[in-house]
Each structure stands twice: as C-alpha cells, then as structure tokens.
Scaffold this motif. Structure first.
Motif, mmCIF file in Angstrom:
data_model
loop_
_atom_site.group_PDB
_atom_site.id
_atom_site.type_symbol
_atom_site.label_atom_id
_atom_site.label_comp_id
_atom_site.label_asym_id
_atom_site.label_seq_id
_atom_site.Cartn_x
_atom_site.Cartn_y
_atom_site.Cartn_z
ATOM 1 N N THR A 1 -5.569 17.412 -61.717
ATOM 2 C CA THR A 1 -6.060 17.293 -63.082
ATOM 3 C C THR A 1 -7.561 17.069 -63.032
ATOM 4 O O THR A 1 -8.023 16.102 -62.414
ATOM 5 N N ILE A 2 -8.308 17.959 -63.656
ATOM 6 C CA ILE A 2 -9.769 17.870 -63.649
ATOM 7 C C ILE A 2 -10.251 17.834 -65.090
ATOM 8 O O ILE A 2 -9.982 18.770 -65.859
ATOM 9 N N THR A 3 -10.927 16.773 -65.467
ATOM 10 C CA THR A 3 -11.424 16.621 -66.837
ATOM 11 C C THR A 3 -12.911 16.312 -66.797
ATOM 12 O O THR A 3 -13.414 15.723 -65.834
ATOM 13 N N ASN A 4 -13.605 16.709 -67.850
ATOM 14 C CA ASN A 4 -15.033 16.376 -67.963
ATOM 15 C C ASN A 4 -15.346 16.053 -69.407
ATOM 16 O O ASN A 4 -14.649 16.501 -70.341
ATOM 17 N N GLY A 5 -16.393 15.284 -69.592
ATOM 18 C CA GLY A 5 -16.832 14.929 -70.927
ATOM 19 C C GLY A 5 -17.762 15.976 -71.504
ATOM 20 O O GLY A 5 -17.973 17.043 -70.912
ATOM 21 N N PRO A 6 -18.350 15.696 -72.670
ATOM 22 C CA PRO A 6 -19.289 16.645 -73.285
ATOM 23 C C PRO A 6 -20.603 16.675 -72.513
ATOM 24 O O PRO A 6 -20.972 15.715 -71.835
ATOM 25 N N PRO A 7 -21.337 17.780 -72.583
ATOM 26 C CA PRO A 7 -22.607 17.877 -71.851
ATOM 27 C C PRO A 7 -23.638 16.915 -72.406
ATOM 28 O O PRO A 7 -23.666 16.609 -73.597
ATOM 29 N N THR A 8 -24.484 16.429 -71.521
ATOM 30 C CA THR A 8 -25.576 15.540 -71.917
ATOM 31 C C THR A 8 -26.936 16.132 -71.605
ATOM 32 O O THR A 8 -27.957 15.464 -71.771
ATOM 33 N N ALA A 9 -26.963 17.374 -71.141
ATOM 34 C CA ALA A 9 -28.209 18.047 -70.797
ATOM 35 C C ALA A 9 -28.070 19.520 -71.145
ATOM 36 O O ALA A 9 -26.956 20.033 -71.302
ATOM 37 N N PRO A 10 -29.194 20.222 -71.282
ATOM 38 C CA PRO A 10 -29.111 21.666 -71.568
ATOM 39 C C PRO A 10 -28.413 22.405 -70.436
ATOM 40 O O PRO A 10 -28.512 22.029 -69.264
ATOM 41 N N SER A 11 -27.697 23.474 -70.801
ATOM 42 C CA SER A 11 -27.003 24.271 -69.793
ATOM 43 C C SER A 11 -28.012 24.970 -68.899
ATOM 44 O O SER A 11 -29.048 25.444 -69.374
ATOM 45 N N PRO A 12 -27.745 25.036 -67.590
ATOM 46 C CA PRO A 12 -28.663 25.727 -66.690
ATOM 47 C C PRO A 12 -28.687 27.219 -66.970
ATOM 48 O O PRO A 12 -27.747 27.786 -67.506
ATOM 49 N N ASP A 13 -29.802 27.838 -66.600
ATOM 50 C CA ASP A 13 -29.970 29.284 -66.821
ATOM 51 C C ASP A 13 -29.239 30.034 -65.717
ATOM 52 O O ASP A 13 -29.838 30.459 -64.731
ATOM 53 N N LEU A 14 -27.927 30.203 -65.883
ATOM 54 C CA LEU A 14 -27.104 30.884 -64.891
ATOM 55 C C LEU A 14 -26.553 32.171 -65.483
ATOM 56 O O LEU A 14 -26.378 32.296 -66.694
ATOM 57 N N THR A 15 -26.281 33.123 -64.610
ATOM 58 C CA THR A 15 -25.741 34.402 -65.066
ATOM 59 C C THR A 15 -24.379 34.184 -65.688
ATOM 60 O O THR A 15 -23.480 33.631 -65.047
ATOM 61 N N ASP B 1 -10.386 19.073 -47.094
ATOM 62 C CA ASP B 1 -11.829 19.257 -47.282
ATOM 63 C C ASP B 1 -12.310 18.817 -48.656
ATOM 64 O O ASP B 1 -13.506 18.887 -48.944
ATOM 65 N N LEU B 2 -11.390 18.379 -49.513
ATOM 66 C CA LEU B 2 -11.797 17.967 -50.856
ATOM 67 C C LEU B 2 -12.780 16.796 -50.858
ATOM 68 O O LEU B 2 -13.744 16.818 -51.638
ATOM 69 N N PRO B 3 -12.589 15.748 -50.040
ATOM 70 C CA PRO B 3 -13.584 14.669 -50.047
ATOM 71 C C PRO B 3 -15.002 15.158 -49.745
ATOM 72 O O PRO B 3 -15.972 14.685 -50.350
ATOM 73 N N ARG B 4 -15.122 16.106 -48.819
ATOM 74 C CA ARG B 4 -16.448 16.651 -48.501
ATOM 75 C C ARG B 4 -17.014 17.423 -49.689
ATOM 76 O O ARG B 4 -18.217 17.354 -49.980
ATOM 77 N N LEU B 5 -16.148 18.164 -50.395
ATOM 78 C CA LEU B 5 -16.587 18.879 -51.591
ATOM 79 C C LEU B 5 -17.049 17.904 -52.666
ATOM 80 O O LEU B 5 -18.085 18.127 -53.314
ATOM 81 N N ILE B 6 -16.305 16.839 -52.850
ATOM 82 C CA ILE B 6 -16.688 15.829 -53.851
ATOM 83 C C ILE B 6 -18.025 15.203 -53.478
ATOM 84 O O ILE B 6 -18.900 15.008 -54.338
ATOM 85 N N THR B 7 -18.203 14.897 -52.204
ATOM 86 C CA THR B 7 -19.454 14.278 -51.755
ATOM 87 C C THR B 7 -20.650 15.190 -51.998
ATOM 88 O O THR B 7 -21.697 14.752 -52.491
ATOM 89 N N SER B 8 -20.502 16.469 -51.655
ATOM 90 C CA SER B 8 -21.615 17.397 -51.863
ATOM 91 C C SER B 8 -21.916 17.574 -53.350
ATOM 92 O O SER B 8 -23.083 17.731 -53.738
ATOM 93 N N THR B 9 -20.884 17.519 -54.184
ATOM 94 C CA THR B 9 -21.104 17.638 -55.629
ATOM 95 C C THR B 9 -21.825 16.411 -56.160
ATOM 96 O O THR B 9 -22.723 16.517 -57.011
ATOM 97 N N ARG B 10 -21.459 15.247 -55.661
ATOM 98 C CA ARG B 10 -22.159 14.025 -56.073
ATOM 99 C C ARG B 10 -23.613 14.058 -55.633
ATOM 100 O O ARG B 10 -24.511 13.638 -56.383
ATOM 101 N N THR B 11 -23.852 14.555 -54.427
ATOM 102 C CA THR B 11 -25.219 14.644 -53.917
ATOM 103 C C THR B 11 -26.066 15.544 -54.797
ATOM 104 O O THR B 11 -27.282 15.343 -54.928
ATOM 105 N N GLY C 1 -26.002 15.572 -57.861
ATOM 106 C CA GLY C 1 -26.316 14.864 -59.091
ATOM 107 C C GLY C 1 -25.204 14.806 -60.111
ATOM 108 O O GLY C 1 -25.418 14.356 -61.242
ATOM 109 N N VAL C 2 -24.003 15.252 -59.741
ATOM 110 C CA VAL C 2 -22.874 15.228 -60.668
ATOM 111 C C VAL C 2 -22.082 13.944 -60.468
ATOM 112 O O VAL C 2 -21.766 13.567 -59.338
ATOM 113 N N GLN C 3 -21.770 13.267 -61.557
ATOM 114 C CA GLN C 3 -20.975 12.036 -61.499
ATOM 115 C C GLN C 3 -19.497 12.414 -61.418
ATOM 116 O O GLN C 3 -18.897 12.817 -62.407
ATOM 117 N N VAL C 4 -18.919 12.247 -60.239
ATOM 118 C CA VAL C 4 -17.536 12.660 -60.018
ATOM 119 C C VAL C 4 -16.705 11.466 -59.577
ATOM 120 O O VAL C 4 -17.097 10.733 -58.654
#
Length: 250
Positions: A193-207, A127-137, A139-142
């Motif tokens: 292995t999951i890596t990400n770069g530095p943020p380019t936008a303000p952090s969302p207002d999440l709990t 199910d990982l490809p479906r998870l990746i697709t929904s994450t891309r949808t 707006g996340v560059q994965v």
C-alpha cells in the motif's frame, strides 16, 4: 489361334493386376509422404529464418538502446563524480554522489532488463530498503514498513516495481508530499500500500506521458495479483497459491 493368344494374355494380366495396383498405391503413398516431408522441411526452414531475423533485430535494438542510453548515463555518472571531487559544499557533494549512484544503478538495471551478459539479477523485495534510502536521500519524506517474507522471484520483482513506480509518480505528480509505503501479508497474499499527500511544491519539468501503470498492471497480473491506482492505491500479489485466486483488472 487368336482366342488362345487372348486367353494367354488374360491369364497373365488378370493375376498380375492386383500386384501392379498395389505397387502403384505404394508408390503414390511414398510420393505423398516425400512431398509432405519436403513441405514440412521448407516450412521449418522459413520459420528458422524468421526466428533468426527476429533475434537479429532484437539484438540490434538492444545494442542501440544500450549504446545510446548507456553513453548518456555513463556521462552523468562521470560528471557527478567530477562535481563531487571539486565542490567544497557538503550538500552539493552529497547530491553529486547520489546522482552518480543513481546513474550507475540505472545502467545496471537497464543491462539486466536487456538481458546483457554479466548483468546483475533484477531487484526484488530485499532491495526495497535500499530503494527507500535512495529516495529519502533525494529529499522525499518516505515512511516504510516492511515484512519478513521470501516470495517467488516473479512476485518479488513485481512488488519492487510497484513501490518504485509509486515513488516515481509521487515525485512527479505530488512533489514535497510525504509518502507512506506499507507491506503486509497474510496466509495467501502480500499487499503493498503506497499513499501520498497533496503536493507542497511545483511539479518538476518532466516529460509527460508514459505507460508505467499499464506496464505495471500487466506485471502484477502476470504474478497472479491485482493492481489499482485510486485515491488509496493498493497492489497485492499472492504469497502462497490460494485455493481460488482472484485476479481483477481495475
């Protein structure tokens, strides 16, 4: 005459004494066994009552979680569908459809986690490809690199949750940053292995808060692997039983 009476009594009592003693010992043993059986039955009854009480309480909590979260999630799905039906903006329609899909998926996963009847099986490696697709949808560059493998259900679910939690954390703590998800395997292990770069936008207002990484660590260790959250986080789970498996908590 008295001597004759005493001799007669002695001749009767003395031979009967061992038999009487044996009867007393047998009765005492039977009484002890009966008391032990009654005590064991009482303990078993108490244990059964406690188990029933715990099961009833778990069922009550499960129903409350399902009713509360399920209600709100269903409302999100319905309102997203309504928005998709009335909006004339293609981008808004696509976003609403994605929200509806995520709400339905969350409801299904909650039902599966709670063990409710009719709930689908837990997500896994397939199910990982479906998870990746929904994450891309969303707006996340994965960037995703998968593997061809069929691990056990326990390991498969652990790998899915590792990637899911990593993507969630990237969205929360590094918004706008590209994320790279890479799966590799050798003869004994599958490594995510999951890596990400530095943020380019303000952090969302999440709990803030939560115990995602703690729970994920326990899940990975249960699957026989290791988990680390560092500047270069990796997670590994065994693909085939190694000769000397290494389980480390970082």
């Amino acid at each position: 005459m008295a001597n004759l009476i005493l001799s007669a009594m002695f001749s009767v009592v003395v031979p009967a004494a061992p038999a009487a003693l044996g009867v007393l010992i047998r009765l005492r043993t039977e009484l002890t066994t009966t008391l032990a059986e009654r005590d064991a039955a009482r303990r078993a009854e108490l244990t059964a009552r406690l188990d029933t009480a715990r099961a009833d309480e778990r069922a009550r909590i499960t129903r409350e979680i399902h009713d509360a979260v399920g209600h709100n999630t269903t409302l999100i799905a319905v309102q997203a569908a309504a928005l998709a039906a009335v909006t004339t903006d293609p981008a808004a329609r696509e976003t609403a459809e994605q929200l509806r899909h995520l709400a339905k998926q969350s409801l299904a996963e909650m039902r599966a986690a709670l063990g409710l009847a009719g709930a689908p099986s837990h997500n896994g490696l397939d199910d990982l490809p479906r998870l990746i697709t929904s994450t891309r949808t969303a707006g996340v560059q994965v960037t995703y690199t998968g593997i061809d493998a069929t691990p056990s259900p326990l390991i498969s679910r652990a790998l899915y949750r590792v990637v899911q939690e990593a993507l969630t954390n990237a969205v929360k703590h590094a918004p706008g940053a590209p994320v790279e998800v890479t799966l590799t395997r050798d003869s004994t292990r599958i490594t995510a292995t999951i890596t990400n770069g530095p943020p380019t936008a303000p952090s969302p207002d999440l709990t803030p808060g939560g115990t995602g990484l703690e729970g994920l660590t326990e899940r990975v260790i249960t699957a026989g692997g290791t988990l680390s959250a560092t500047p270069t986080p990796t997670a590994a789970s065994p693909y085939a039983p190694p000769s000397q498996p290494e389980i480390r908590r970082k």
